[in-house]
Scaffold this motif. Structure first.
Motif, PDB file in Angstrom:
ATOM      1  N   ASN A  13      -2.982  12.621 -12.868  1.00 37.80           N
ATOM      2  CA  ASN A  13      -3.624  12.025 -14.041  1.00 37.80           C
ATOM      3  C   ASN A  13      -4.094  10.596 -13.808  1.00 37.80           C
ATOM      4  OD1 ASN A  13      -3.163  14.321 -15.708  1.00 37.80           O
ATOM      5  ND2 ASN A  13      -1.024  13.696 -15.941  1.00 37.80           N
ATOM      6  N   ILE A  14      -4.114  10.176 -12.555  1.00 37.88           N
ATOM      7  CA  ILE A  14      -4.521   8.806 -12.246  1.00 37.88           C
ATOM      8  C   ILE A  14      -6.038   8.665 -12.362  1.00 37.88           C
ATOM      9  CG2 ILE A  14      -4.616   7.050 -10.419  1.00 37.88           C
ATOM     10  CD1 ILE A  14      -1.860   7.383 -11.542  1.00 37.88           C
ATOM     11  N   ASP A  15      -6.513   7.653 -13.105  1.00 36.93           N
ATOM     12  CA  ASP A  15      -7.941   7.389 -13.195  1.00 36.93           C
ATOM     13  C   ASP A  15      -8.464   6.946 -11.835  1.00 36.93           C
ATOM     14  OD1 ASP A  15      -8.063   7.970 -15.865  1.00 36.93           O
ATOM     15  OD2 ASP A  15      -7.708   5.898 -16.509  1.00 36.93           O
ATOM     16  N   GLY A  16      -9.625   7.480 -11.469  1.00 34.34           N
ATOM     17  CA  GLY A  16     -10.237   7.079 -10.213  1.00 34.34           C
ATOM     18  C   GLY A  16      -9.691   7.808  -9.012  1.00 34.34           C
ATOM     19  N   VAL A  62       1.681   7.857  15.850  1.00 35.07           N
ATOM     20  CA  VAL A  62       2.212   7.561  14.524  1.00 35.07           C
ATOM     21  C   VAL A  62       1.238   8.168  13.537  1.00 35.07           C
ATOM     22  CG1 VAL A  62       2.883   5.810  12.857  1.00 35.07           C
ATOM     23  CG2 VAL A  62       3.277   5.408  15.299  1.00 35.07           C
ATOM     24  N   SER A  63       1.742   9.098  12.718  1.00 34.58           N
ATOM     25  CA  SER A  63       0.913   9.797  11.743  1.00 34.58           C
ATOM     26  C   SER A  63       1.115   9.174  10.372  1.00 34.58           C
ATOM     27  CB  SER A  63       1.294  11.279  11.712  1.00 34.58           C
ATOM     28  OG  SER A  63       0.636  11.954  10.667  1.00 34.58           O
ATOM     29  N   MET A  64       0.013   8.883   9.678  1.00 34.42           N
ATOM     30  CA  MET A  64       0.061   8.187   8.388  1.00 34.42           C
ATOM     31  C   MET A  64      -0.799   8.920   7.362  1.00 34.42           C
ATOM     32  SD  MET A  64      -0.608   4.445  10.114  1.00 34.42           S
ATOM     33  CE  MET A  64      -1.473   5.128  11.524  1.00 34.42           C
ATOM     34  N   GLN A  65      -0.332   8.934   6.126  1.00 35.80           N
ATOM     35  CA  GLN A  65      -1.112   9.490   5.022  1.00 35.80           C
ATOM     36  C   GLN A  65      -0.955   8.602   3.794  1.00 35.80           C
ATOM     37  OE1 GLN A  65       0.394  13.520   4.469  1.00 35.80           O
ATOM     38  NE2 GLN A  65      -1.373  14.368   5.535  1.00 35.80           N
ATOM     39  N   TRP A  66      -2.054   8.419   3.095  1.00 34.07           N
ATOM     40  CA  TRP A  66      -2.038   7.686   1.825  1.00 34.07           C
ATOM     41  C   TRP A  66      -2.891   8.440   0.803  1.00 34.07           C
ATOM     42  CZ3 TRP A  66      -3.448   5.441   6.511  1.00 34.07           C
ATOM     43  CH2 TRP A  66      -2.572   4.499   7.053  1.00 34.07           C
ATOM     44  N   ASP A  67      -2.341   8.790  -0.360  1.00 30.10           N
ATOM     45  CA  ASP A  67      -3.193   9.179  -1.478  1.00 30.10           C
ATOM     46  C   ASP A  67      -3.956   7.931  -1.901  1.00 30.10           C
ATOM     47  OD1 ASP A  67      -2.506  12.025  -2.405  1.00 30.10           O
ATOM     48  OD2 ASP A  67      -0.540  11.126  -2.132  1.00 30.10           O
ATOM     49  N   VAL A  68      -5.232   8.081  -2.204  1.00 28.55           N
ATOM     50  CA  VAL A  68      -6.065   6.923  -2.509  1.00 28.55           C
ATOM     51  C   VAL A  68      -6.905   7.178  -3.749  1.00 28.55           C
ATOM     52  CG1 VAL A  68      -6.203   6.026  -0.145  1.00 28.55           C
ATOM     53  CG2 VAL A  68      -7.799   7.794  -0.903  1.00 28.55           C
ATOM     54  N   LYS A  69      -7.372   6.089  -4.355  1.00 27.46           N
ATOM     55  CA  LYS A  69      -8.320   6.196  -5.466  1.00 27.46           C
ATOM     56  C   LYS A  69      -9.355   5.093  -5.329  1.00 27.46           C
ATOM     57  CE  LYS A  69      -6.246   3.165  -8.961  1.00 27.46           C
ATOM     58  NZ  LYS A  69      -5.885   3.056 -10.394  1.00 27.46           N
ATOM     59  N   THR A  70     -10.479   5.299  -5.994  1.00 26.60           N
ATOM     60  CA  THR A  70     -11.502   4.270  -6.048  1.00 26.60           C
ATOM     61  C   THR A  70     -11.170   3.295  -7.171  1.00 26.60           C
ATOM     62  OG1 THR A  70     -12.811   5.696  -7.479  1.00 26.60           O
ATOM     63  CG2 THR A  70     -13.293   5.765  -5.123  1.00 26.60           C
ATOM     64  N   VAL A  71     -11.692   2.086  -7.072  1.00 28.43           N
ATOM     65  CA  VAL A  71     -11.438   1.060  -8.090  1.00 28.43           C
ATOM     66  C   VAL A  71     -12.769   0.425  -8.473  1.00 28.43           C
ATOM     67  CG1 VAL A  71     -10.346  -1.164  -8.582  1.00 28.43           C
ATOM     68  CG2 VAL A  71      -9.121   0.567  -7.254  1.00 28.43           C
ATOM     69  N   ASP A  72     -13.049   0.378  -9.781  1.00 27.95           N
ATOM     70  CA  ASP A  72     -14.219  -0.349 -10.286  1.00 27.95           C
ATOM     71  C   ASP A  72     -13.840  -1.021 -11.594  1.00 27.95           C
ATOM     72  OD1 ASP A  72     -14.260   1.664 -12.244  1.00 27.95           O
ATOM     73  OD2 ASP A  72     -15.683   2.870 -11.080  1.00 27.95           O
ATOM     74  N   ASP A  73     -14.800  -1.633 -12.261  1.00 35.34           N
ATOM     75  CA  ASP A  73     -14.514  -2.379 -13.498  1.00 35.34           C
ATOM     76  C   ASP A  73     -13.898  -1.489 -14.561  1.00 35.34           C
ATOM     77  OD1 ASP A  73     -15.394  -4.686 -12.423  1.00 35.34           O
ATOM     78  OD2 ASP A  73     -17.444  -4.505 -13.216  1.00 35.34           O
ATOM     79  N   GLU A  74     -14.448  -0.277 -14.716  1.00 33.60           N
ATOM     80  CA  GLU A  74     -13.981   0.620 -15.771  1.00 33.60           C
ATOM     81  C   GLU A  74     -12.523   1.009 -15.518  1.00 33.60           C
ATOM     82  OE1 GLU A  74     -15.042   5.023 -17.630  1.00 33.60           O
ATOM     83  OE2 GLU A  74     -16.423   4.027 -16.239  1.00 33.60           O
ATOM     84  N   ASN A  75     -12.209   1.325 -14.275  1.00 35.78           N
ATOM     85  CA  ASN A  75     -10.840   1.696 -13.962  1.00 35.78           C
ATOM     86  C   ASN A  75      -9.903   0.517 -14.149  1.00 35.78           C
ATOM     87  OD1 ASN A  75     -11.361   4.351 -13.309  1.00 35.78           O
ATOM     88  ND2 ASN A  75     -11.904   3.855 -11.193  1.00 35.78           N
TER      89      ASN A  75
END
Length: 623
Positions: free
Chosen positions: A510-513, A608-621
């Motif tokens: 449910n995360i915006d962006g 070394v294996s790495m993972q990150w869930d990511v989201k975009t960021v803008d003014d609205e978010n």
């Protein structure tokens, strides 16, 4: 091989007549028909471990099988095929002999004769009796010809496809020479912890010889086996086949039995694509949520950066000002990262490339001091320390990735250093919700004994730092929401990962962006050369998960696994190297795997294996 066209209007050759029972029996070793031999074999199969299987030496007439071998060598064309689960030379399309024109007896008469006697009712009844598998179909024939040459292998699977009831392999290596154990190419059988979860190590192995057949009842979730890599320049020729559930009109046919069997029993591929294995998968395919204040910090940085670029009327793809990272943060980053990637122009270049392709390859990522230290330590371990090849010999802080029909490698995950040495160890750890703590793990190490592990864990501590993730956010303009880090070692002749998709992080749905994607990083620290051609495996491959709805389902499952490492579906194919960082933005449409590392590799593959869930960021978010 197809029968050459004989021209328009040519008469089709008459269908081959069914061989008389006495003739069929005469082409087998006469012991096959002895009731005492059958009873003894049945008992041996019943008592066999890790599951019911058996083998027969000198199965058929020696002259017949030698002639079959000659026909295969002269008339059958083999094509090398490689996927994430196998590397093998196959005849024709998927090596399925039913694809050949069996009306043409002139070029393959002995192969046709062999196929007929192997699927004859009198012989099928013997196999049915000794295996306890029930009646077997003679109408649904399913055979293939494979030749395993140096480097060829087939990884762990249970043969559950469609209506298969019994698997068999008839071996045809050089009939005048003994196939020795150190050649490789053995059939290895794996016990199961529970249904669908095989142990990491095999407990039985058959070294194949000419005119020897191995067979077992297909047992969903239990009949796990593989073909070990052939290590020498010799041909391990074999005929692989399956007996199926009786078809309509045959003795033993039960209406609806095949449909129920297929519905009930899950193929290896389907297991890997379902949630069946999650409880028994180690390391856990979980990304831990970052602290709230850390995420808000990254959001603000990216939002401010976006505002600045809008004021300047500059595209977002042009990069952050040099002032985005403080002098103190740059000093911290320079303890590990090469200075070329910390300058304003260096960051701008990397960011532009990532925004264009959603992929970055950064060579010489670690600075010279750290690179030299880690290379010295890893090379020492490769040359001076014995590498454990059995799960019960792996020592902390390393663990063995399981189950082996999905992956197998050594890893450090930052959690308690207990190992999965026994079935009970695994069962006791299923509900352990412990979070990784690399700092605590490092404190438990004896630095003089675990110097390599100590430095690798220190590297992971750096990669988990807030400052590094801020740097990562600036390179990608993506806000990290979670993370997962593993130190991995892929041993020659042992380790791999099969093609899998990423799983959604339900905690972030449910995360915006949220871009419904994962940023993956692989910092490869493989100290040896000779990987570029791909012949020794170890490469990291990303590919489109293209589903051909028109494809035959049995063939689809049989290829599993079907990954074309040279076709249009391949997105990235990165061989192991020293000190290179790959960053890939990956969604659920992309498969990824590490190819099995060959015995002939000069070292293990380290990373070394790495993972990150990511989201975009803008003014609205941000609002």
């Amino acid at each position: 091989m197809k029968r050459p066209s004989s021209g328009k209007g040519a008469e089709k050759p008459s269908k081959q007549q069914v061989m008389e029972v006495d003739k069929v029996k005469s082409l087998f070793n006469k012991k096959i028909w002895d009731s005492q031999f059958q009873d003894q074999l049945k008992q041996e199969i019943h008592d066999a471990k890790p599951y019911t299987w058996g083998n027969i030496r000198d199965l058929v007439d020696d002259e017949l099988l030698r002639n079959v071998r000659k026909e295969i060598e002269t008339e059958i064309h083999f094509t090398k095929k490689e996927t994430d689960i196998y590397k093998v030379n196959q005849s024709g399309d998927l090596a399925n002999l039913s694809g050949l024109d069996w009306d043409d007896l002139s070029r393959l008469p002995n192969l046709c004769k062999l196929r007929e006697i192997l699927y004859s009712e009198v012989y099928r009844d013997v196999i049915s009796y000794v295996t306890g598998a029930g009646k077997l179909s003679g109408a649904k024939m399913d055979m293939s010809i494979n030749t395993y040459t140096k480097g060829c292998h087939l990884l762990t699977h249970d043969d559950v496809i469609g209506s298969r009831r019994v698997s068999f392999i008839l071996y045809l290596p050089d009939p005048d020479k003994t196939w020795k154990e150190h050649y490789g190419g053995g059939l290895r059988l794996f016990p199961s912890i529970v249904a669908n979860v095989p142990h990491s190590d095999h407990t039985a192995k058959l070294v194949p010889q000419f005119n020897q057949i191995a067979f077992f009842q297909v047992q969903p979730g239990y009949s796990f086996h593989d073909v070990e890599e052939v290590r020498v320049n010799k041909h391990r020729l074999s005929i692989q086949g399956w007996y199926h559930i009786p078809q309509e009109g045959e003795p033993g046919y039960i209406p609806g039995e095949e449909e129920q069997w297929v519905k009930t029993n899950t193929s290896t591929l389907a297991q890997l694509e379902s949630n069946v294995l999650q409880d028994y998968e180690f390391p856990k395919d979980e990304r831990d949520i970052l602290p709230y204040h850390e995420v808000k910090h990254f959001e603000k940085i990216l939002a401010d950066h976006s505002d600045e670029k809008e004021k300047e009327n500059t595209p977002v793809s042009a990069v952050a000002d040099s002032n985005t990272l403080t002098d103190e943060e740059l000093r911290y980053l320079s303890e590990y990262i090469s200075e070329d990637y910390l300058t304003a122009s260096g960051i701008k270049s990397l960011q532009s490339k990532f925004l264009e392709k959603s992929f970055l390859q950064i060579d010489s990522f670690l600075n010279e001091k750290k690179s030299k230290l880690l290379k010295q330590l890893i090379r020492h371990d490769e040359l001076e320390e014995e590498c454990p090849y059995e799960a019960n010999k792996v020592e902390a802080p390393w663990k063995t990735a399981i189950p082996p029909h999905k992956w197998r490698y050594l890893y450090i995950d930052g959690k308690s250093p207990e190992n999965f040495r026994t079935e009970q160890d695994i069962l006791e750890r299923l509900n352990n919700e412990e979070l990784p703590n690399y700092t605590l793990l490092k404190q438990s190490l004896n630095k003089s004994k675990n110097n390599t592990e100590y430095e690798l864990i220190s590297l992971v501590e750096f990669l988990k730092s807030t400052i590094f993730k801020k740097y990562l956010a600036l390179l990608t303009l993506l806000c990290p929401l979670s993370e997962r880090m593993l130190i991995r070692r892929f041993r020659p002749g042992k380790d791999f990962t099969l093609a899998t998709q990423i799983n959604k992080n339900e905690l972030l749905k449910n995360i915006d962006g949220f871009v419904d994607a994962v940023l993956e990083g692989t910092l490869c620290l493989t100290p040896s050369a000779g990987w570029e051609s791909g012949e020794v495996g170890g490469y990291e491959l990303y590919m489109d998960n293209q589903n051909d709805e028109e494809a035959d389902k049995d063939i689809e499952d049989a290829a599993v696994y079907k990954t074309d490492d040279s076709g249009d579906s391949v997105l990235i194919n990165k061989p192991p190297s020293w000190n290179s960082l790959n960053l890939v933005l990956r969604d659920e449409s992309v498969l990824q795997f590490i190819k099995y590392v060959s015995w002939s590799a000069k070292s293990s593959r380290w990373d070394v294996s790495m993972q990150w869930d990511v989201k975009t960021v803008d003014d609205e978010n941000d609002e």
